[in-house]
Design a protein around this motif. Structure first.
Motif, PDB file in Angstrom:
ATOM      1  N   LEU A  18       1.116   5.504  20.390  1.00 60.73           N
ATOM      2  CA  LEU A  18       1.649   4.451  19.857  1.00 60.73           C
ATOM      3  C   LEU A  18       0.700   3.299  19.396  1.00 60.73           C
ATOM      4  O   LEU A  18      -0.145   2.824  20.247  1.00 60.73           O
ATOM      5  N   ASP A  19       0.709   3.223  18.082  1.00 66.57           N
ATOM      6  CA  ASP A  19      -0.352   2.408  17.563  1.00 66.57           C
ATOM      7  C   ASP A  19       0.111   0.991  17.692  1.00 66.57           C
ATOM      8  O   ASP A  19       1.035   0.300  17.349  1.00 66.57           O
ATOM      9  N   ILE A  20      -0.860   0.282  18.450  1.00 61.64           N
ATOM     10  CA  ILE A  20      -0.334  -1.225  18.930  1.00 61.64           C
ATOM     11  C   ILE A  20      -1.041  -2.166  17.811  1.00 61.64           C
ATOM     12  O   ILE A  20      -0.284  -3.095  17.419  1.00 61.64           O
ATOM     13  N   GLU A  21      -2.209  -1.842  17.503  1.00 58.59           N
ATOM     14  CA  GLU A  21      -2.735  -2.997  16.574  1.00 58.59           C
ATOM     15  C   GLU A  21      -4.042  -2.574  15.866  1.00 58.59           C
ATOM     16  O   GLU A  21      -4.547  -1.656  16.410  1.00 58.59           O
ATOM     17  N   ALA A  22      -4.414  -2.825  14.810  1.00 60.13           N
ATOM     18  CA  ALA A  22      -5.615  -2.791  14.146  1.00 60.13           C
ATOM     19  C   ALA A  22      -6.320  -3.976  14.082  1.00 60.13           C
ATOM     20  O   ALA A  22      -5.807  -5.054  13.506  1.00 60.13           O
ATOM     21  N   ILE A  23      -7.635  -4.059  14.492  1.00 60.36           N
ATOM     22  CA  ILE A  23      -8.166  -5.570  14.378  1.00 60.36           C
ATOM     23  C   ILE A  23      -9.781  -5.124  13.693  1.00 60.36           C
ATOM     24  O   ILE A  23     -10.253  -4.537  14.210  1.00 60.36           O
ATOM     25  N   ALA A  26     -11.379  -1.885  14.372  1.00 60.72           N
ATOM     26  CA  ALA A  26     -10.874  -1.165  15.521  1.00 60.72           C
ATOM     27  C   ALA A  26      -9.555  -0.983  15.508  1.00 60.72           C
ATOM     28  O   ALA A  26      -8.676  -1.653  14.878  1.00 60.72           O
ATOM     29  N   THR A  27      -9.140  -0.104  16.205  1.00 62.89           N
ATOM     30  CA  THR A  27      -7.506   0.455  16.456  1.00 62.89           C
ATOM     31  C   THR A  27      -7.539   0.274  17.945  1.00 62.89           C
ATOM     32  O   THR A  27      -8.371   0.454  18.767  1.00 62.89           O
ATOM     33  N   VAL A  28      -6.315  -0.034  18.494  1.00 67.41           N
ATOM     34  CA  VAL A  28      -5.749  -0.125  19.840  1.00 67.41           C
ATOM     35  C   VAL A  28      -4.620   0.756  20.109  1.00 67.41           C
ATOM     36  O   VAL A  28      -3.439   0.276  19.922  1.00 67.41           O
ATOM     37  N   GLY A  44     -18.589   5.566  17.359  1.00 71.48           N
ATOM     38  CA  GLY A  44     -18.410   4.344  17.386  1.00 71.48           C
ATOM     39  C   GLY A  44     -18.145   4.237  19.173  1.00 71.48           C
ATOM     40  O   GLY A  44     -17.603   5.192  19.583  1.00 71.48           O
ATOM     41  N   PRO A  45     -18.155   3.056  19.516  1.00 67.38           N
ATOM     42  CA  PRO A  45     -18.045   2.818  21.101  1.00 67.38           C
ATOM     43  C   PRO A  45     -16.206   3.082  21.548  1.00 67.38           C
ATOM     44  O   PRO A  45     -15.503   2.809  20.515  1.00 67.38           O
ATOM     45  N   GLU A  46     -15.977   3.206  22.605  1.00 69.08           N
ATOM     46  CA  GLU A  46     -14.613   3.347  23.184  1.00 69.08           C
ATOM     47  C   GLU A  46     -14.466   2.895  24.441  1.00 69.08           C
ATOM     48  O   GLU A  46     -15.360   2.903  25.240  1.00 69.08           O
ATOM     49  N   VAL A  47     -13.192   1.946  24.410  1.00 70.55           N
ATOM     50  CA  VAL A  47     -12.848   1.578  26.094  1.00 70.55           C
ATOM     51  C   VAL A  47     -11.414   2.181  26.276  1.00 70.55           C
ATOM     52  O   VAL A  47     -10.520   2.303  25.572  1.00 70.55           O
ATOM     53  N   PHE A  48     -11.549   2.939  27.560  1.00 67.86           N
ATOM     54  CA  PHE A  48     -10.293   3.344  28.000  1.00 67.86           C
ATOM     55  C   PHE A  48      -9.838   2.717  29.103  1.00 67.86           C
ATOM     56  O   PHE A  48     -10.601   2.375  30.129  1.00 67.86           O
ATOM     57  N   VAL A  49      -8.577   2.363  29.523  1.00 71.21           N
ATOM     58  CA  VAL A  49      -7.938   1.703  30.295  1.00 71.21           C
ATOM     59  C   VAL A  49      -6.785   2.501  30.799  1.00 71.21           C
ATOM     60  O   VAL A  49      -5.574   2.491  29.939  1.00 71.21           O
ATOM     61  N   GLU A  98     -10.843   1.376  20.090  1.00 68.94           N
ATOM     62  CA  GLU A  98     -11.891   2.643  19.341  1.00 68.94           C
ATOM     63  C   GLU A  98     -12.225   2.010  17.867  1.00 68.94           C
ATOM     64  O   GLU A  98     -11.333   1.418  17.354  1.00 68.94           O
ATOM     65  N   LYS A  99     -13.257   2.397  17.359  1.00 65.46           N
ATOM     66  CA  LYS A  99     -13.410   2.334  16.236  1.00 65.46           C
ATOM     67  C   LYS A  99     -12.185   2.917  15.274  1.00 65.46           C
ATOM     68  O   LYS A  99     -12.035   4.226  15.553  1.00 65.46           O
ATOM     69  N   ALA A 100     -12.053   2.305  14.188  1.00 66.94           N
ATOM     70  CA  ALA A 100     -10.732   2.994  13.367  1.00 66.94           C
ATOM     71  C   ALA A 100     -11.268   4.290  12.738  1.00 66.94           C
ATOM     72  O   ALA A 100     -12.534   4.514  12.288  1.00 66.94           O
ATOM     73  N   GLY A 101     -10.510   5.158  12.789  1.00 63.40           N
ATOM     74  CA  GLY A 101     -10.753   6.667  12.305  1.00 63.40           C
ATOM     75  C   GLY A 101     -11.453   7.607  13.281  1.00 63.40           C
ATOM     76  O   GLY A 101     -11.746   8.565  12.900  1.00 63.40           O
ATOM     77  N   SER A 102     -11.631   7.130  14.343  1.00 59.92           N
ATOM     78  CA  SER A 102     -12.523   7.858  15.457  1.00 59.92           C
ATOM     79  C   SER A 102     -11.594   9.069  15.834  1.00 59.92           C
ATOM     80  O   SER A 102     -10.611   9.113  15.633  1.00 59.92           O
TER      81      SER A 102
END
Length: 103
Positions: A18-23, A26-28, A44-49, A98-102
């Motif tokens: 579910l695409d929440i946002e593109a900043i 980066a995408t969320v 690119g880096p990624e953060v997982f929660v 994450e980086k957009a397009g990862s």
């Protein structure tokens, strides 16, 4: 403004997002899954929660495999170039930055 209720998101297939946002660059996405992802390396880096359930994050450093077990609210940061994959324990929803397009 909108409210997102992660518990109500159920994918039709593993790792559906579910695409929440593109900043900026980066995408969320919020991912739903009940199956492991494949070994991969991001540019690119990624953060997982994990928001519910638990996930074992497998990663390789210097040819050695390591694991981190993540529960709801735990945060895992993968640097660009870290080889890794996520193995859920049952159904899980994971917020990812994450980086957009990862992959």
């Amino acid at each position: 403004m909108r409210k997102i209720e992660p518990a109500s998101f159920v994918g039709e297939r593993p790792w559906q997002a579910l695409d929440i946002e593109a900043i900026e660059d980066a995408t969320v996405p919020l991912h739903w899954t009940d199956r492991p992802y494949r070994w991969h390396v991001n540019d690119g880096p990624e953060v997982f929660v994990p928001l519910d359930g638990s996930v074992t994050m497998h990663y390789r450093r210097a040819g050695q495999e390591h694991c981190l077990v993540l529960g709801p609210g735990d945060i895992c940061h993968a640097e660009a170039g870290d080889e890794h994959f996520a193995e859920p324990h049952g159904t899980v929803r994971i917020l990812v930055i994450e980086k957009a397009g990862s992959p």
